[in-house]
Design a protein around this motif. Sequence first.
Motif, PDB file in Angstrom:
ATOM      1  N   VAL A 105       3.747   1.748 -12.315  1.00 18.25           N
ATOM      2  CA  VAL A 105       3.477   2.501 -11.089  1.00 18.25           C
ATOM      3  C   VAL A 105       2.443   2.064 -10.261  1.00 18.25           C
ATOM      4  O   VAL A 105       1.315   1.694 -10.967  1.00 18.25           O
ATOM      5  CB  VAL A 105       3.425   4.109 -11.650  1.00 18.25           C
ATOM      6  N   ILE A 106       2.424   2.070  -9.010  1.00 20.19           N
ATOM      7  CA  ILE A 106       1.353   1.682  -8.059  1.00 20.19           C
ATOM      8  C   ILE A 106       0.930   2.962  -7.283  1.00 20.19           C
ATOM      9  O   ILE A 106       1.791   3.447  -6.687  1.00 20.19           O
ATOM     10  CB  ILE A 106       1.770   0.449  -7.068  1.00 20.19           C
ATOM     11  N   GLY A 138      -5.884   3.085  -7.446  1.00 16.56           N
ATOM     12  CA  GLY A 138      -7.440   2.851  -7.036  1.00 16.56           C
ATOM     13  C   GLY A 138      -7.285   3.307  -5.466  1.00 16.56           C
ATOM     14  O   GLY A 138      -6.440   3.615  -4.798  1.00 16.56           O
ATOM     15  N   VAL A 139      -8.394   2.778  -4.835  1.00 20.75           N
ATOM     16  CA  VAL A 139      -8.802   3.516  -3.501  1.00 20.75           C
ATOM     17  C   VAL A 139      -9.095   2.153  -2.877  1.00 20.75           C
ATOM     18  O   VAL A 139      -9.684   1.200  -3.405  1.00 20.75           O
ATOM     19  CB  VAL A 139     -10.079   4.192  -3.344  1.00 20.75           C
ATOM     20  N   VAL A 143      -7.075  -5.076   2.830  1.00 15.82           N
ATOM     21  CA  VAL A 143      -5.873  -5.532   2.068  1.00 15.82           C
ATOM     22  C   VAL A 143      -6.149  -6.334   0.808  1.00 15.82           C
ATOM     23  O   VAL A 143      -5.648  -6.356  -0.070  1.00 15.82           O
ATOM     24  CB  VAL A 143      -5.225  -6.669   3.053  1.00 15.82           C
ATOM     25  N   GLU A 144      -7.535  -6.805   0.880  1.00 19.58           N
ATOM     26  CA  GLU A 144      -8.142  -7.738  -0.202  1.00 19.58           C
ATOM     27  C   GLU A 144      -8.274  -6.726  -1.492  1.00 19.58           C
ATOM     28  O   GLU A 144      -7.954  -7.232  -2.765  1.00 19.58           O
ATOM     29  CB  GLU A 144      -9.422  -8.561   0.003  1.00 19.58           C
ATOM     30  N   GLU A 145      -8.687  -5.281  -1.156  1.00 19.74           N
ATOM     31  CA  GLU A 145      -8.722  -4.701  -2.404  1.00 19.74           C
ATOM     32  C   GLU A 145      -7.420  -4.230  -2.998  1.00 19.74           C
ATOM     33  O   GLU A 145      -7.413  -3.847  -4.093  1.00 19.74           O
ATOM     34  CB  GLU A 145      -9.712  -3.348  -1.510  1.00 19.74           C
ATOM     35  N   ALA A 146      -6.505  -3.956  -1.806  1.00 11.11           N
ATOM     36  CA  ALA A 146      -5.253  -3.433  -2.538  1.00 11.11           C
ATOM     37  C   ALA A 146      -4.545  -4.545  -3.162  1.00 11.11           C
ATOM     38  O   ALA A 146      -3.938  -4.376  -4.305  1.00 11.11           O
ATOM     39  CB  ALA A 146      -4.478  -2.987  -1.104  1.00 11.11           C
ATOM     40  N   LEU A 147      -4.545  -5.729  -2.701  1.00 15.21           N
ATOM     41  CA  LEU A 147      -4.169  -6.963  -3.612  1.00 15.21           C
ATOM     42  C   LEU A 147      -4.818  -6.932  -5.248  1.00 15.21           C
ATOM     43  O   LEU A 147      -4.430  -7.162  -6.080  1.00 15.21           O
ATOM     44  CB  LEU A 147      -4.283  -8.086  -2.993  1.00 15.21           C
ATOM     45  N   ALA A 148      -6.271  -6.468  -5.031  1.00 12.43           N
ATOM     46  CA  ALA A 148      -6.915  -6.619  -6.449  1.00 12.43           C
ATOM     47  C   ALA A 148      -6.437  -5.350  -7.346  1.00 12.43           C
ATOM     48  O   ALA A 148      -6.274  -5.743  -8.496  1.00 12.43           O
ATOM     49  CB  ALA A 148      -8.355  -6.365  -6.143  1.00 12.43           C
ATOM     50  N   VAL A 150      -3.324  -4.299  -7.311  1.00 12.21           N
ATOM     51  CA  VAL A 150      -1.920  -4.694  -7.575  1.00 12.21           C
ATOM     52  C   VAL A 150      -2.005  -5.726  -8.798  1.00 12.21           C
ATOM     53  O   VAL A 150      -1.250  -5.585  -9.800  1.00 12.21           O
ATOM     54  CB  VAL A 150      -1.086  -4.867  -6.445  1.00 12.21           C
ATOM     55  N   GLU A 151      -2.995  -6.619  -8.531  1.00 15.60           N
ATOM     56  CA  GLU A 151      -3.070  -7.633  -9.487  1.00 15.60           C
ATOM     57  C   GLU A 151      -3.793  -7.427 -10.760  1.00 15.60           C
ATOM     58  O   GLU A 151      -4.136  -8.183 -11.603  1.00 15.60           O
ATOM     59  CB  GLU A 151      -3.612  -8.889  -8.894  1.00 15.60           C
ATOM     60  N   GLY A 152      -4.267  -6.099 -10.775  1.00 12.24           N
ATOM     61  CA  GLY A 152      -5.061  -5.915 -12.061  1.00 12.24           C
ATOM     62  C   GLY A 152      -6.386  -6.119 -12.106  1.00 12.24           C
ATOM     63  O   GLY A 152      -6.852  -6.231 -13.163  1.00 12.24           O
ATOM     64  N   ARG A 153      -6.958  -6.667 -11.003  1.00  9.19           N
ATOM     65  CA  ARG A 153      -8.378  -7.177 -10.985  1.00  9.19           C
ATOM     66  C   ARG A 153      -9.430  -5.974 -10.567  1.00  9.19           C
ATOM     67  O   ARG A 153     -10.561  -6.223 -10.659  1.00  9.19           O
ATOM     68  CB  ARG A 153      -8.747  -8.276  -9.850  1.00  9.19           C
ATOM     69  N   SER A 154      -8.987  -5.126 -10.320  1.00  5.40           N
ATOM     70  CA  SER A 154      -9.992  -3.790  -9.985  1.00  5.40           C
ATOM     71  C   SER A 154     -10.004  -2.864 -11.268  1.00  5.40           C
ATOM     72  O   SER A 154      -9.109  -2.571 -11.989  1.00  5.40           O
ATOM     73  CB  SER A 154      -9.530  -3.322  -8.664  1.00  5.40           C
ATOM     74  N   THR A 155     -11.227  -2.190 -11.192  1.00  8.07           N
ATOM     75  CA  THR A 155     -11.558  -1.319 -12.418  1.00  8.07           C
ATOM     76  C   THR A 155     -11.485  -0.011 -11.847  1.00  8.07           C
ATOM     77  O   THR A 155     -11.380   0.299 -10.641  1.00  8.07           O
ATOM     78  CB  THR A 155     -13.051  -1.554 -13.022  1.00  8.07           C
TER      79      THR A 155
END
Length: 155
Positions: A105-106, A138-139, A143-148, A150-155
Amino acid sequence: MTMRRRWTDYLAESAVQPPLVPPSEMPAQPKRRRPGTVRRLEPPEIDIQRAILRALSLHPAVARIERINVMAGRLVGKDGKPSRFIRSCAKGRVDLDGFSSDGKVIAIEVKRPSTRRTVTLEQRQYLDQVASAGGLAGVACSVEEALAIVEGRST
């Protein structure tokens, strides 16, 4: 008989129009702001949402993503009197919702950079619930933060 003007005739004339109001009658210039007191312009949240939605719809890891429009209001009866209050979604619903191509889920809440810390308690609980269930949440302010996210790079 008047001669027709050629384009070179305009070069001889002054390109500056005389002032409409004499300088002696001009109002005073407004006071200048102190440096650092002018707020930077930020794009509206809806423009950030559209850019993120467009980028995520093209991302190979995203199977489906859509904007959730939370509506709330009071119905009006035939007699013109307000009746019951309805809400289309539960409180705390995020702006973008969907799922990845591997079934996760996103959930993404979109904010302007200046309002990034204004996530409501219900939204924070929803994002935490999605993340604890193995989803991508996440918040995002860009666009870069949203891609992070979706790609699982964000905490």
